[in-house]
Design a protein around this motif. Structure first.
Motif, mmCIF file in Angstrom:
data_model
loop_
_atom_site.group_PDB
_atom_site.id
_atom_site.type_symbol
_atom_site.label_atom_id
_atom_site.label_comp_id
_atom_site.label_asym_id
_atom_site.label_seq_id
_atom_site.Cartn_x
_atom_site.Cartn_y
_atom_site.Cartn_z
ATOM 1 N N GLY A 141 0.837 -1.276 0.124
ATOM 2 C CA GLY A 141 -0.101 -0.007 0.260
ATOM 3 C C GLY A 141 0.646 1.313 0.071
ATOM 4 N N GLN A 142 2.046 1.164 -0.531
ATOM 5 C CA GLN A 142 2.996 2.364 -0.570
ATOM 6 C C GLN A 142 3.423 2.695 -1.922
ATOM 7 N N ARG A 143 3.332 4.257 -2.194
ATOM 8 C CA ARG A 143 4.387 4.841 -3.258
ATOM 9 C C ARG A 143 5.499 5.193 -2.848
ATOM 10 N N GLY A 144 6.652 4.608 -3.461
ATOM 11 C CA GLY A 144 7.853 4.834 -2.956
ATOM 12 C C GLY A 144 8.612 5.874 -3.331
ATOM 13 N N ALA A 145 9.771 6.385 -2.673
ATOM 14 C CA ALA A 145 10.365 7.609 -3.086
ATOM 15 C C ALA A 145 10.831 7.454 -4.658
ATOM 16 N N ALA A 146 11.011 8.624 -5.156
ATOM 17 C CA ALA A 146 11.382 8.683 -6.453
ATOM 18 C C ALA A 146 12.747 8.019 -6.730
ATOM 19 N N ILE A 147 12.939 7.216 -7.806
ATOM 20 C CA ILE A 147 13.940 6.576 -8.221
ATOM 21 C C ILE A 147 14.703 7.220 -9.496
ATOM 22 N N GLU A 148 15.842 7.716 -9.464
ATOM 23 C CA GLU A 148 16.179 8.517 -10.730
ATOM 24 C C GLU A 148 17.274 7.558 -11.508
ATOM 25 N N LEU A 149 16.925 7.443 -12.871
ATOM 26 C CA LEU A 149 17.351 6.440 -13.997
ATOM 27 C C LEU A 149 18.179 7.820 -14.681
ATOM 28 N N VAL A 150 19.690 7.938 -14.851
ATOM 29 C CA VAL A 150 20.522 8.640 -15.524
ATOM 30 C C VAL A 150 20.900 8.020 -16.801
ATOM 31 N N VAL A 151 20.610 8.528 -17.957
ATOM 32 C CA VAL A 151 20.798 8.067 -19.451
ATOM 33 C C VAL A 151 22.246 8.648 -19.827
ATOM 34 N N ASP A 152 23.043 8.099 -20.670
ATOM 35 C CA ASP A 152 24.119 8.517 -21.284
ATOM 36 C C ASP A 152 23.389 9.225 -22.488
ATOM 37 N N PRO A 153 23.616 10.438 -22.911
ATOM 38 C CA PRO A 153 23.019 11.005 -24.050
ATOM 39 C C PRO A 153 23.083 10.125 -25.284
ATOM 40 N N LEU A 154 24.384 9.427 -25.364
ATOM 41 C CA LEU A 154 24.702 8.627 -26.718
ATOM 42 C C LEU A 154 23.866 7.461 -27.032
ATOM 43 N N ASP A 155 22.951 7.060 -25.618
ATOM 44 C CA ASP A 155 22.288 6.037 -25.752
ATOM 45 C C ASP A 155 20.867 6.376 -26.163
ATOM 46 N N MET A 156 20.517 7.846 -26.308
ATOM 47 C CA MET A 156 19.171 8.188 -26.809
ATOM 48 C C MET A 156 19.341 8.484 -28.350
ATOM 49 N N ILE A 157 20.153 8.194 -29.050
ATOM 50 C CA ILE A 157 20.252 8.753 -30.521
ATOM 51 C C ILE A 157 19.344 7.865 -31.255
ATOM 52 N N GLY A 158 18.574 8.289 -31.956
ATOM 53 C CA GLY A 158 17.628 7.514 -32.798
ATOM 54 C C GLY A 158 16.823 6.754 -31.957
ATOM 55 N N VAL A 159 16.472 6.815 -30.751
ATOM 56 C CA VAL A 159 15.466 5.998 -29.922
ATOM 57 C C VAL A 159 14.225 6.242 -30.467
ATOM 58 N N THR A 160 13.340 5.015 -30.610
ATOM 59 C CA THR A 160 11.924 5.254 -30.855
ATOM 60 C C THR A 160 11.101 4.851 -29.695
ATOM 61 N N GLU A 161 11.350 4.168 -28.790
ATOM 62 C CA GLU A 161 10.443 3.846 -27.629
ATOM 63 C C GLU A 161 11.339 3.804 -26.233
ATOM 64 N N LEU A 162 10.883 4.511 -25.177
ATOM 65 C CA LEU A 162 11.465 4.351 -24.074
ATOM 66 C C LEU A 162 10.613 3.728 -22.903
ATOM 67 N N ARG A 163 10.945 2.772 -22.252
ATOM 68 C CA ARG A 163 10.049 2.075 -21.572
ATOM 69 C C ARG A 163 10.586 1.703 -20.125
ATOM 70 N N ALA A 164 10.042 1.933 -18.911
ATOM 71 C CA ALA A 164 10.534 1.563 -17.739
ATOM 72 C C ALA A 164 9.949 0.336 -17.239
ATOM 73 N N ILE A 165 10.888 -0.406 -16.580
ATOM 74 C CA ILE A 165 10.224 -1.662 -16.092
ATOM 75 C C ILE A 165 10.775 -1.861 -14.752
ATOM 76 N N ILE A 166 9.756 -2.512 -14.070
ATOM 77 C CA ILE A 166 10.150 -2.733 -12.427
ATOM 78 C C ILE A 166 10.209 -4.321 -12.320
ATOM 79 N N ASP A 167 11.294 -4.750 -11.578
ATOM 80 C CA ASP A 167 11.486 -6.130 -11.124
ATOM 81 C C ASP A 167 11.490 -6.932 -12.599
#
Length: 635
Positions: A586-612
């Motif tokens: 029954g909890q909403r957790g603290a924010a978790i920050e996911l830092v991306v290397d800008p080079l990994d964003m080149i040409g990306v068409t979809e971003l998706r977050a996955i838990i567990d």
């Protein structure tokens, strides 16, 4: 190359956050004017030169640090309980010898589980009162007379009492029943006296009365019911009906409910087959009213009866085990299915009726001399397992849905072992090696013996009069202690969960077991099916272009979870990962920050977050573990 990369980042599509997420994106990154230039007010843009000092930056989701807080809850979040095959059931405790009359240590009857002590001082029976195990013992090989009635503390701490008076010795091979038959709020115990008469005892083991009428046969089991819904309890033994003080009301003129080659070891029962509001005594070939009047008879051989709904109408049907065969009769005695032979030779024991394969219809489990067999609703043989019951071939069995999946398991004890089998297939789940018995119509029972909470236990009586093994009472459990919870009561041999209340009062107008999904000799699952589980999901907190990061808040609608990870995938490939120590339910957790290397964003068409991502956490819902994240350009 760096120039091309910069161009690609500038051209990356920019999307607003979707519904259900924080709808916030830095204004500067969208190309709007800085309102600091107009009025001096901070616009919470992380790129503004006043962000380091202005207080309202605390509302910037790229910089705030929200603590865990209440979140969504799902009280029905559960997963199937998976019971591991355990060849050796754990012995929780044993009472193989007794300080009082120690030579009387043999048990060859079905023990019952009932409350006898007012442990919480409430003056009435509650879940806070400890449970006791009531049973009869005998000495040596004298299993037909000179039995000592006893009660043990359910926690294994020792004897509660023993009836030592020679004048009140019981038939040690007969069953006992318990219920509040005099309306004083506490159960009385009805046993079979060694002189073949009914005997009643109070909760302290003190004798109350002895019937004048001699019983039909020996070794049977009494049944308590309010047959005509008048608030007074009747005691049924075989084809005889007594009132609550042991006075004979009537005797049926047909069968007695015995599968043996005589009237001994009868196991008749009471239900309202035709649903007219009046319960009947059911034997193998007839039904009687409260006064012993025959309501119907079919002229067939008698047998040990069972009940369930085996056709399309709401009325009950009668299962009959009769001299090595099995049949099903309608509520008027008309044969619907069978007879079919029961594998393994012998007479066959009292049937156990339950939904063993989870199809919503009843199946029948029955033991014989050398096999235990399961029959489908239409008496098609489902499986047979080899057993050993050369001494009597009339043992009973019980049922319980240990894993809460809607299909009951079989609990059975032969001359050498206690068995737990998968109801649909007969596959071995548990085995209790060490048991021994000369066998009559006894069987192990399943109840909450130790406490009102937690998993139940199996209670079995044993004797080594012929075979080497246990004596007295043994309480068993699985090694993982993971079974589904059940009731704190098992009050008689032909146990119907609907026919006894938790406080041991006998219901005036009980529901019929088949109308509420219950069987015969089956205890009820009282906790929600399965086991409580986590339910992890994700909530987007912020897209932070200046930091080239995404901030995610994990949520858990179920119970506390194990540690998990959160990943950000760019076109299916991980580009950032963070770990969490777990999250309370029954909890909403603290924010978790996911830092991306800008080079990994080149040409990306979809971003998706996955838990567990590694599926370490066993969840009730695995379909909500990913979240589509808006594409963004890194500054």
């Amino acid at each position: 190359m760096s120039l091309m990369r910069s161009a690609a980042l500038v051209l990356a599509p920019l999307l607003l956050l979707g519904p259900g997420c924080y709808d916030w994106t830095p204004t500067g990154s969208l190309g709007g004017s800085d309102d600091d230039d107009l009025s001096g007010d901070d616009d919470d843009d992380a790129s503004d030169d006043d962000d380091a000092s202005d207080d309202d930056d605390a509302t910037d989701p790229c910089f705030d640090s929200p603590a865990a807080e209440s979140g969504p809850e799902d009280p029905d979040c559960r997963v199937d309980l998976e019971i591991q095959t355990d060849p050796d059931l754990d012995i929780v405790w044993q009472a193989g010898t007794f300080a009082t009359l120690p030579t009387y240590d043999q048990v060859m009857m079905t023990p019952i589980v009932v409350p006898l002590t007012d442990d919480d001082g409430s003056g009435t029976v509650t879940s806070g009162d400890a449970r006791a195990i009531v049973f009869s013992t005998y000495a040596g090989g004298a299993y037909t007379a000179d039995g000592v009635l006893r009660a043990l503390h359910g926690d294994g701490s020792g004897l509660l009492w023993s009836v030592t008076e020679p004048a009140w010795r019981v038939d040690p091979g007969a069953g006992v029943a318990a219920g509040d038959i005099d309306g004083d709020g506490w159960p009385e115990i009805v046993a079979v006296h060694e002189s073949s008469r009914l005997a009643a005892f109070d909760r302290f083991g003190a004798p109350r009365w002895l019937s004048e009428t001699t019983l039909v046969g020996a070794g049977g089991a009494p049944f308590l019911a309010d047959m005509d819904a008048d608030g007074a309890v009747e005691i049924v033994y075989a084809n005889q009906i007594f009132d609550a003080s042991g006075v004979l009301l009537g005797t049926g003129g047909q069968g007695t409910g015995a599968t043996y080659a005589s009237v001994h070891y009868s196991a008749s029962l009471v239900v309202d087959l035709d649903l007219d509001g009046q319960q009947e005594v059911v034997v193998g070939n007839a039904a009687y009213d409260k006064w012993g009047t025959t309501l119907w008879s079919n002229g067939l051989l008698d047998g040990a009866p069972g009940v369930g709904n085996f056709d399309a109408d709401p009325a009950g049907e009668v299962v009959v085990v009769s001299y090595g065969s099995l049949r099903v009769q309608d509520s008027d005695g008309t044969v619907l299915f069978g007879p079919v032979p029961i594998a393994g030779d012998g007479n066959g024991g009292p049937p156990t009726v339950a939904d063993f394969d989870g199809d919503g219809a009843p199946e029948i489990g029955v033991a014989n001399l050398s096999y235990y067999s399961m029959f489908d609703t239409d008496l098609t043989l489902m499986w047979s397992n080899p057993t050993e019951d050369d001494s009597s071939s009339i043992t009973g069995s019980s049922a319980f849905d240990f894993d809460g999946d809607g299909a009951a398991e079989v609990v059975y004890a032969d001359e050498h072992d206690v068995w737990v089998w998968h109801g649909a297939t007969g596959a071995l789940i548990h085995r209790g090696a060490g048991h021994a018995s000369g066998t009559l119509i006894e069987y192990p029972v399943v109840a909450q013996v130790l406490s009102a909470d937690g998993p139940p236990q199996i209670v079995v009586g044993s004797n080594n009069m012929w075979w080497e093994g246990w004596t007295g009472i043994t309480v068993l459990a699985d090694s993982g202690r993971s079974w589904m919870s059940t009731r704190q009561v098992w009050n008689q041999h032909a146990f119907l969960s609907t026919h006894i209340a938790d406080d041991l009062s006998v219901p005036t107008s009980p529901a019929m077991p088949w109308s509420v999904g219950q069987g015969l000799r089956q205890n009820a699952v009282v906790s929600a099916p399965g086991i409580a589980a986590p339910d992890l999901s994700l909530e987007l907190h912020a897209v932070c272009e200046a930091a080239c990061a995404v901030r995610i808040r994990p949520m858990n609608a179920g119970v506390t979870s194990l540690p998990f990870d959160v990943q950000l995938l760019a076109d299916g490939s991980p580009v950032a990962t963070a770990a969490s120590a777990g999250l309370a339910g029954g909890q909403r957790g603290a924010a978790i920050e996911l830092v991306v290397d800008p080079l990994d964003m080149i040409g990306v068409t979809e971003l998706r977050a996955i838990i567990d991502s590694g599926e370490v956490v066993n969840e009730c819902d695995e379909s909500n573990n990913s979240l589509l994240v808006p594409l963004f350009a890194c500054d």
